[in-house]
Design a protein around this motif. Structure first.
Motif, PDB file in Angstrom:
ATOM      1  N   CYS A 105     143.664  51.096  74.292  1.00 31.90           N
ATOM      2  CA  CYS A 105     144.761  50.616  75.117  1.00 31.90           C
ATOM      3  C   CYS A 105     145.829  50.046  74.186  1.00 31.90           C
ATOM      4  O   CYS A 105     145.520  49.223  73.319  1.00 31.90           O
ATOM      5  CB  CYS A 105     144.247  49.541  76.070  1.00 31.90           C
ATOM      6  N   CYS A 152     144.413  50.824  79.285  1.00 30.66           N
ATOM      7  CA  CYS A 152     143.115  50.686  79.927  1.00 30.66           C
ATOM      8  C   CYS A 152     143.355  50.431  81.413  1.00 30.66           C
ATOM      9  O   CYS A 152     144.472  50.085  81.818  1.00 30.66           O
ATOM     10  CB  CYS A 152     142.312  49.564  79.294  1.00 30.66           C
ATOM     11  N   CYS A 211     144.839  46.871  82.348  1.00 25.92           N
ATOM     12  CA  CYS A 211     146.250  46.732  81.989  1.00 25.92           C
ATOM     13  C   CYS A 211     147.131  47.584  82.898  1.00 25.92           C
ATOM     14  O   CYS A 211     148.231  47.194  83.269  1.00 25.92           O
ATOM     15  CB  CYS A 211     146.483  47.102  80.531  1.00 25.92           C
ATOM     16  N   CYS A 227     146.176  45.933  75.052  1.00 27.86           N
ATOM     17  CA  CYS A 227     145.140  44.940  74.722  1.00 27.86           C
ATOM     18  C   CYS A 227     144.190  45.416  73.618  1.00 27.86           C
ATOM     19  O   CYS A 227     143.380  44.641  73.127  1.00 27.86           O
ATOM     20  CB  CYS A 227     144.348  44.559  75.974  1.00 27.86           C
TER      21      CYS A 227
HETATM   22 ZN    ZN Z   1     144.415  47.119  78.074  1.00 32.97          ZN
END
Ligand code: ZN
Length: 291
Positions: free
Chosen positions: A240, A279, A282, A243
């Motif tokens: 991701c 992800c 997110c 993050c």
């Molecule tokens: Zn993420």
């Protein structure tokens, strides 16, 4: 009257099976020892020896009787072939059996199958397996999508064995069955990926079409083709971009999506520069913020 003998062997280890094979071989006067002769006189079915030693020739060889194997008289009955097909399907947990599996596991060739059933397909039908064969037949697209899922989850090129574990939904044999080998299946995936990413979208719609479109025309479709998704995941190292989480290192494995940085509904195009790996959490946060 013959002496009383147990109808079953008292032991089924390799040596007991070999001893039984030798015992029956003594009783058969002809040069060759066929499976049907064996089944007539033995306390154990020839299929048990097949399963233990690989095939009839190997079973005879294990007993030092290879010279009594005869290809011409090694006749399979219709019921035996059906039984073997069903046994392999049970042992592999698959709803179908390939001709190759039948060959390597049982040592049966296409010739007797053709002779008895007319075709391999007809043999599968007779064993109640052809229906299922249709049921588990995946399209190329499903195979590629599954491969992308596994690739993304591992963050690397999958091995053959990775395809038999979650998150894979298509077993590795489906790939080998379709493309001939695992390597060739990977090659087909790579070719497909390049095809998706190298091909240019039409730059402009024709004027005739434009007159029917009221909003500003888009160059690309919202749908992100498989090859492009692979390219974005790969570019972002299967993580991701917000993050840093990856399915390969998170427990439980986090799911990755390819996201339009500028949403497609707000004019963002489906092009590399506007795509990124997010992800699921997110992506959900982003979705909520835009509402
Ligand atoms: Zn993420």
């Amino acid at each position: 009257m013959a002496a009383f003998e147990l109808e079953r062997l008292s032991n089924y280890d390799d040596q007991s099976l070999i001893n039984e094979l030798k015992r029956v071989a003594e009783l058969v006067s002809s040069d060759k020892l066929s499976r049907s002769d064996f089944n007539r006189l033995s306390k154990v079915h020839a299929s048990t020896l097949h399963n233990r030693f690989g095939n009839w020739r190997k079973a005879l060889a294990a007993a030092g009787l290879e010279d009594r194997f005869d290809d011409r008289t090694d006749m399979w009955s219709r019921d035996e072939i059906i039984g073997q097909l069903q046994a392999i399907a049970r042992s592999t947990g698959k709803a179908y059996v390939t001709l190759n599996e039948l060959g390597t596991q049982i040592g049966i060739t296409q010739r007797p199958i053709r002779r008895i059933f007319g075709s391999y397909r007809a043999a599968l039908e007779a064993a109640g397996l052809y229906q299922s064969l249709g049921g588990v037949r995946y399209t190329d697209e499903e195979c590629f999508e599954n491969l992308l899922t596994v690739w993304t989850a591992l963050g690397r090129q999958p091995f053959y064995s990775d395809l038999s574990k979650p998150p894979s939904k298509v077993g590795p044999k489906a790939y080998v069955g379709r493309w001939g080998s695992w390597r060739k299946a990977l090659q087909a995936f790579v070719e497909r990926t390049n095809q998706d990413t190298s091909h240019e979208e039409p730059a402009e719609q024709t004027p005739e079409i434009k007159t029917y479109v009221h909003a500003s025309p888009k160059r690309t479709s919202r749908n992100i083709p498989l090859g492009l998704r692979y390219k974005i995941f790969s570019r972002d190292c299967f993580r991701c971009v917000l993050c840093g989480q990856s399915p390969a290192t998170s427990t439980p494995p986090i799911k990755l999506h390819v996201d339009h940085a500028i949403p497609w509904s707000r004019g963002g195009e489906t092009v590399e520069e506007n795509l990124r790996t997010l992800c699921e959490p997110c992506n959900l946060v982003k979705g909520a913020r835009l509402e």
